[in-house]
Design an enzyme around this catalytic site. Structure first.
Site, PDB file in Angstrom:
ATOM      1  N   LYS A  29       0.816  -1.223   0.000  1.00 14.58           N
ATOM      2  CA  LYS A  29       0.000   0.000   0.000  1.00 14.58           C
ATOM      3  C   LYS A  29       0.843   1.263   0.000  1.00 14.58           C
ATOM      4  O   LYS A  29       0.706   2.128   0.868  1.00 14.58           O
ATOM      5  CB  LYS A  29      -0.949  -0.001   1.199  1.00 14.58           C
ATOM      6  CG  LYS A  29      -2.004  -1.101   1.106  1.00 14.58           C
ATOM      7  CD  LYS A  29      -3.128  -0.902   2.082  1.00 14.58           C
ATOM      8  CE  LYS A  29      -4.099  -2.043   2.052  1.00 14.58           C
ATOM      9  NZ  LYS A  29      -3.531  -3.349   2.420  1.00 14.58           N
TER      10      LYS A  29
HETATM   11  O1  OMP Z   1      -5.169  -4.049  -0.098  1.00 12.42           O
HETATM   12  C1  OMP Z   1      -5.613  -4.964   0.612  1.00 12.42           C
HETATM   13  O2  OMP Z   1      -5.312  -6.119   0.402  1.00 12.42           O
HETATM   14  C2  OMP Z   1      -6.628  -4.638   1.617  1.00 12.42           C
HETATM   15  C3  OMP Z   1      -7.475  -3.592   1.301  1.00 12.42           C
HETATM   16  C4  OMP Z   1      -8.648  -3.427   2.041  1.00 12.42           C
HETATM   17  O3  OMP Z   1      -9.492  -2.593   1.717  1.00 12.42           O
HETATM   18  N1  OMP Z   1      -8.873  -4.234   3.119  1.00 12.42           N
HETATM   19  C5  OMP Z   1      -8.000  -5.233   3.483  1.00 12.42           C
HETATM   20  O4  OMP Z   1      -8.298  -5.967   4.434  1.00 12.42           O
HETATM   21  N2  OMP Z   1      -6.828  -5.389   2.784  1.00 12.42           N
HETATM   22  C6  OMP Z   1      -5.819  -6.388   3.218  1.00 12.42           C
HETATM   23  O5  OMP Z   1      -6.370  -7.691   3.025  1.00 12.42           O
HETATM   24  C7  OMP Z   1      -5.998  -8.563   4.092  1.00 12.42           C
HETATM   25  C8  OMP Z   1      -7.260  -9.025   4.797  1.00 12.42           C
HETATM   26  O6  OMP Z   1      -6.954  -9.987   5.752  1.00 12.42           O
HETATM   27  P1  OMP Z   1      -8.081 -10.875   6.483  1.00 12.42           P
HETATM   28  O7  OMP Z   1      -9.061  -9.935   7.057  1.00 12.42           O
HETATM   29  O8  OMP Z   1      -7.292 -11.624   7.511  1.00 12.42           O
HETATM   30  O9  OMP Z   1      -8.677 -11.790   5.436  1.00 12.42           O
HETATM   31  C9  OMP Z   1      -5.049  -7.776   4.970  1.00 12.42           C
HETATM   32  O10 OMP Z   1      -3.722  -8.024   4.521  1.00 12.42           O
HETATM   33  C10 OMP Z   1      -5.409  -6.319   4.691  1.00 12.42           C
HETATM   34  O11 OMP Z   1      -4.298  -5.461   4.852  1.00 12.42           O
END
Ligand code: OMP
Length: 281
Positions: free
Chosen positions: A99
Site C-alpha cells: 500500500k
Molecule cells: O489491499 C488490501 O489487500 C486490503 C485492502 C482493504 O481494503 N482491506 C484489506 O483488508 N486489505 C488487506 O487484506 C488482508 C485481509 O486480511 P483478512 O481480514 O485476515 O482476510 C489484509 O492483509 C489487509 O491489509
C-alpha cells in the site's frame, strides 16, 4: 512496447485455470503463536514457507502483507524476498501488499523497489494508495507497464473508516472512489483480455450498484473470512463485474495451519465456494 506479457493477461489465465481466489500471507503474531511458532524471524520464515508450500499452484494469486515482515526489520524483509521468490518460482502470481503512495518523485523509488524487473522484491503487482492524488501514481504505472507488472489501487476499501474519504463527493458531483475507478478504466482502455491496473474494492461493502466497477481490470476484494464477507456475497456486491473479482482470504485460511493438509482443505473449501457463487452469478 514491453517484451513482457502484461500482468492482466497473466492474471486472467491464472484465474481461468485455477479459479480467482487469492490467499493472503499475513503472519500475525497471534497466528504464529497459534501455529506453535515463536514470534521471531525463524517463526516468520516457517509460517511463510508453509503457506507457500500449501497453496502454490492451487490458487491464482498470493498476497504477502509486507507489514508483518517489516515488523522484524531487515531480516523480516529478507524473508519477504524469499517468500516472493518461492511463490513465483512455483508459478503463483504475487501481489505485494505494501500500500505505497507518495509524491511522484518518491513514488518512482517505490516503483523501483517493487516493480523493476531486477529488484529483489519484484512482484507481479503492488497495492498502492491514490490518496495523494491519482496522478502521483504515474511513475508506478509507467514502471508496471515496462515490467509487465500490475497495480491494485485502493478505491473502496473494506474497512468501515474508508467511507469518509472514498464516498466523499467532489465539486463535480462524483465521489472520490468513483474518480479512482474512472482513472483505472482509462488506464485499461482497449486492453485484452484484461487490463493490468486493478482496483481494491472490499467484499464487505454491500450494495455498490451506484459505482461503475466495469474498469476492464481486476478487482481485488479483501474482506472474505475474518472481516465477515462470504463468497456468496460476491455476486451481490460486484454485479456483472464479478468475473473480474479476485477475492482475498487471509486469516480465514491461515487459522487452519500449521498442518499443510488442513490448510489446503481450507483453501479448497473457499475456492469451491467462490466457484459456486460465480457459477450462480
Ligand atoms: O489491499 C488490501 O489487500 C486490503 C485492502 C482493504 O481494503 N482491506 C484489506 O483488508 N486489505 C488487506 O487484506 C488482508 C485481509 O486480511 P483478512 O481480514 O485476515 O482476510 C489484509 O492483509 C489487509 O491489509
Amino acid at each position: 512496447m514491453s517484451p513482457y506479457e502484461p500482468f492482466g493477461a497473466r492474471l486472467r489465465r491464472a484465474m481461468d485455470e485455477r479459479g480467482p481466489l487469492c490467499v493472503g500471507i499475513d503472519p500475525h503474531a497471534s497466528l504464529l503463536t497459534e501455529w506453535g511458532l515463536d514470534d521471531d524471524v525463524a517463526g516468520l520464515e516457517r509460517f511463510s514457507r508453509t503457506v507457500v508450500e500449501a497453496v502454490a499452484g492451487r490458487v491464482a494469486v498470493v498476497k504477502p502483507q509486507s507489514a508483518f515482515f517489516e515488523r522484524f526489520g531487515s531480516r523480516g524483509v529478507a524473508v519477504l524476498e524469499r517468500t516472493v521468490e518461492e511463490a513465483r518460482a512455483a508459478g503463483t502470481l504475487v501481489v505485494m501488499d505494501a500500500k505505497r503512495g507518495d509524491i511522484g518523485s518518491t513514488m518512482a523509488a517505490y516503483a523501483e523497489a517493487f516493480l523493476r524487473k531486477d529488484s529483489p522484491l519484484f512482484s507481479d503487482a503492488l497495492t498502492v494508495s491514490p490518496y495523494l492524488g491519482y496522478g502521483s501514481l504515474g511513475p508506478a504505472v509507467a514502471m508496471a507497464r515496462e515490467s509487465g507488472a500490475g497495480l491494485f489501487v485502493l478505491a473502496l476499501t473494506s474497512n468501515p473508516e474508508g467511507g469518509e474519504v472514498q464516498h466523499a463527493v467532489r465539486a463535480d458531483g462524483r465521489t472520490v472512489g468513483a474518480t479512482v475507478l474512472a482513472h483505472l478504466a482509462a488506464e485499461n482502455a482497449g486492453e485484452e483480455p484484461l487490463g493490468s491496473f486493478g482496483a481494491v474494492v472490499g467484499a464487505t461493502l454491500g450494495d455498490l450498484s451506484s459505482y461503475d466497477l466495469d474498469i476492464n481490470g481486476p478487482l481485488l476484494a479483501p474482506g472474505v473470512g475474518a472481516q465477515g464477507a462470504t463468497p456468496a456475497d460476491l455476486p451481490k456486491v460486484f454485479g456483472s463485474s464479478v468475473r473480474n473479482v479476485v477475492p482475498n482470504v487471509s486469516r480465514g485460511v491461515l487459522r487452519h495451519g500449521p498442518d499443510i493438509v488442513t490448510l489446503r482443505d481450507a483453501v479448497d473449501r473457499f475456492a469451491d465456494e467462490v466457484r459456486a457463487a460465480l457459477a450462480l452469478a
